[in-house]
Scaffold this motif. Structure first.
Motif, PDB file in Angstrom:
ATOM      1  N   GLY A 170       0.782  -1.221   0.000  1.00  0.00           N
ATOM      2  CA  GLY A 170       0.000   0.000   0.000  1.00  0.00           C
ATOM      3  C   GLY A 170       0.816   1.274   0.000  1.00  0.00           C
ATOM      4  O   GLY A 170       0.262   2.372   0.112  1.00  0.00           O
ATOM      5  N   GLY A 171       2.136   1.182  -0.130  1.00  0.00           N
ATOM      6  CA  GLY A 171       2.967   2.380  -0.165  1.00  0.00           C
ATOM      7  C   GLY A 171       2.911   3.063  -1.521  1.00  0.00           C
ATOM      8  O   GLY A 171       2.166   2.656  -2.419  1.00  0.00           O
ATOM      9  N   GLY A 198      -3.205  14.710   2.192  1.00  0.00           N
ATOM     10  CA  GLY A 198      -3.238  14.429   3.618  1.00  0.00           C
ATOM     11  C   GLY A 198      -2.757  13.029   3.947  1.00  0.00           C
ATOM     12  O   GLY A 198      -3.167  12.437   4.956  1.00  0.00           O
ATOM     13  N   ALA A 199      -1.868  12.498   3.097  1.00  0.00           N
ATOM     14  CA  ALA A 199      -1.371  11.123   3.269  1.00  0.00           C
ATOM     15  C   ALA A 199       0.053  11.145   3.790  1.00  0.00           C
ATOM     16  O   ALA A 199       0.821  12.078   3.526  1.00  0.00           O
ATOM     17  CB  ALA A 199      -1.439  10.375   1.941  1.00  0.00           C
ATOM     18  N   ARG A 200       0.407  10.095   4.509  1.00  0.00           N
ATOM     19  CA  ARG A 200       1.778   9.920   4.993  1.00  0.00           C
ATOM     20  C   ARG A 200       2.247   8.506   4.641  1.00  0.00           C
ATOM     21  O   ARG A 200       2.488   7.665   5.509  1.00  0.00           O
ATOM     22  CB  ARG A 200       1.852  10.155   6.500  1.00  0.00           C
ATOM     23  CG  ARG A 200       1.413  11.558   6.913  1.00  0.00           C
ATOM     24  CD  ARG A 200       1.577  11.785   8.394  1.00  0.00           C
ATOM     25  NE  ARG A 200       2.974  11.727   8.795  1.00  0.00           N
ATOM     26  CZ  ARG A 200       3.396  11.817  10.063  1.00  0.00           C
ATOM     27  NH1 ARG A 200       2.501  11.956  11.051  1.00  0.00           N
ATOM     28  NH2 ARG A 200       4.686  11.768  10.350  1.00  0.00           N
ATOM     29  N   PRO A 201       2.373   8.245   3.316  1.00  0.00           N
ATOM     30  CA  PRO A 201       2.716   6.881   2.890  1.00  0.00           C
ATOM     31  C   PRO A 201       4.206   6.583   3.054  1.00  0.00           C
ATOM     32  O   PRO A 201       5.031   7.480   3.228  1.00  0.00           O
ATOM     33  CB  PRO A 201       2.345   6.896   1.411  1.00  0.00           C
ATOM     34  CG  PRO A 201       2.605   8.307   1.007  1.00  0.00           C
ATOM     35  CD  PRO A 201       2.216   9.151   2.195  1.00  0.00           C
ATOM     36  N   ARG A 202       4.536   5.308   2.968  1.00  0.00           N
ATOM     37  CA  ARG A 202       5.925   4.884   2.805  1.00  0.00           C
ATOM     38  C   ARG A 202       6.281   5.029   1.327  1.00  0.00           C
ATOM     39  O   ARG A 202       5.564   4.533   0.459  1.00  0.00           O
ATOM     40  CB  ARG A 202       6.092   3.424   3.232  1.00  0.00           C
ATOM     41  CG  ARG A 202       5.801   3.164   4.690  1.00  0.00           C
ATOM     42  CD  ARG A 202       7.002   3.486   5.545  1.00  0.00           C
ATOM     43  NE  ARG A 202       6.823   3.047   6.923  1.00  0.00           N
ATOM     44  CZ  ARG A 202       7.776   3.032   7.822  1.00  0.00           C
ATOM     45  NH1 ARG A 202       8.991   3.436   7.493  1.00  0.00           N
ATOM     46  NH2 ARG A 202       7.543   2.638   9.048  1.00  0.00           N
ATOM     47  N   PHE A 203       7.378   5.711   1.041  1.00  0.00           N
ATOM     48  CA  PHE A 203       7.793   5.939  -0.334  1.00  0.00           C
ATOM     49  C   PHE A 203       8.938   4.993  -0.704  1.00  0.00           C
ATOM     50  O   PHE A 203       9.858   4.781   0.081  1.00  0.00           O
ATOM     51  CB  PHE A 203       8.283   7.372  -0.526  1.00  0.00           C
ATOM     52  CG  PHE A 203       7.214   8.420  -0.488  1.00  0.00           C
ATOM     53  CD1 PHE A 203       6.435   8.679  -1.603  1.00  0.00           C
ATOM     54  CD2 PHE A 203       7.001   9.162   0.668  1.00  0.00           C
ATOM     55  CE1 PHE A 203       5.465   9.657  -1.578  1.00  0.00           C
ATOM     56  CE2 PHE A 203       6.035  10.139   0.704  1.00  0.00           C
ATOM     57  CZ  PHE A 203       5.251  10.398  -0.421  1.00  0.00           C
ATOM     58  N   THR A 204       8.878   4.497  -1.947  1.00  0.00           N
ATOM     59  CA  THR A 204       9.991   3.746  -2.513  1.00  0.00           C
ATOM     60  C   THR A 204      10.324   4.331  -3.870  1.00  0.00           C
ATOM     61  O   THR A 204       9.455   4.429  -4.745  1.00  0.00           O
ATOM     62  CB  THR A 204       9.649   2.251  -2.677  1.00  0.00           C
ATOM     63  OG1 THR A 204       9.353   1.687  -1.395  1.00  0.00           O
ATOM     64  CG2 THR A 204      10.816   1.500  -3.299  1.00  0.00           C
TER      65      THR A 204
END
Length: 279
Positions: A170-171, A198-204
């Motif tokens: 889900g990143g 307003g998201a704080r995702p894990r980024f790759t």
């Protein structure tokens, strides 16, 4: 033998050739790739096929002679010309093609007014032109004038094992092969989009090299091809190149594009088309 002419500095030309050979089910027929792309040294990209590159520093006429001599030695059954019907600098003409060679063109969107001055007085004559995406009216009219057949082709990438990359379920993915400055710009764009959402995702970040100053918390991996990672990502942030837009067409709600200027490719028109609602 099939010879594929994929002149250009980006990764996209070689990715498209790879997809073409798989789509057309070439099988075990020998294939040689003529390219100056720096990515041709990566065995993941060329799948072990032999690559020939022209000597550095040739002007257009010398490059034309080198191509003609190389084709005369190889005597291919088929010559596949990617993207540019007269080559990247107008180096391709009918004179370079050995007798009996069938010539195929893979056509994608071009900034036709910018490219048209490079067309040869004795143009290549194509047994077929395959449109991997729609092109402009003037571009298509030229292709119809020099081709026996002009028809669309839906490219299918060859199957790949699932990449062993520790991405977060889900990143968000940021995918670009360069230049490095554009990679950094895409990273900044992805951070802005996440903030607006307003998201704080894990980024790759998936890119051949890690840019200097990559913000903390963004993982980096050199993965090729990147498309097997797309199904597991909530968002995929890319430029608007032909291949990645094609690969992400099934997930328009996940795809965020930042087009970049190119000499001949029209990433802005492609992005606008991809964003247009289907009526």
């Amino acid at each position: 033998m099939i010879v594929c002419y994929a002149q250009g500095g980006g990764l996209g030309h070689l990715t498209r050739i790879r997809a073409y050979l798989h789509t057309r089910e070439v099988g075990d027929e020998p294939v040689t790739i003529l390219t100056g792309s720096p990515f041709a040294g990566d065995s993941r990209v060329v799948a072990g096929r032999p690559v020939l590159s022209a000597p550095a520093g040739l002007d257009r006429d010398a490059l034309t002679r080198w191509i003609g001599g190389t084709l005369a030695g190889l005597r291919p059954r088929e010559l596949v010309v990617d993207a540019f019907p007269a080559g990247l600098s107008g180096e391709l003409s009918a004179a370079i093609v050995p007798a009996g060679t069938r010539v195929v063109h893979l056509a994608r969107l071009l900034r036709w007014d910018a490219y048209r001055p490079l067309l040869a007085a004795d143009p290549l004559e194509f047994a077929e032109t395959r449109l991997v995406e729609p092109v402009g009216d003037a571009h298509r009219a030229y292709l119809e004038a020099v081709s026996s057949v002009v028809a669309p082709l839906t490219l299918v990438d060859p199957p790949e094992p699932e990449p062993a990359v520790p991405t977060e379920p889900g990143g968000w993915l940021i995918v670009h092969s360069g230049p490095v400055a554009e990679v950094s710009e895409l990273v900044a764009y992805a951070l802005d989009v996440a903030a607006l959402d307003g998201a704080r995702p894990r980024f790759t970040l998936v890119s051949p090299s890690r840019p200097d100053g990559l913000p903390p918390g963004i993982a980096h991996h050199d993965v090729y091809p990147a498309w097997p990672l797309f199904a597991g990502a909530d968002r995929i942030v890319t430029a608007a190149g032909c291949n990645v837009v094609r690969q992400l067409a099934r997930w328009p709600e996940r795809h965020r594009m930042l087009p970049f200027p190119r000499r001949f490719d029209d990433q802005y028109a492609r992005a606008a088309r991809a964003r247009r609602p289907i009526s």
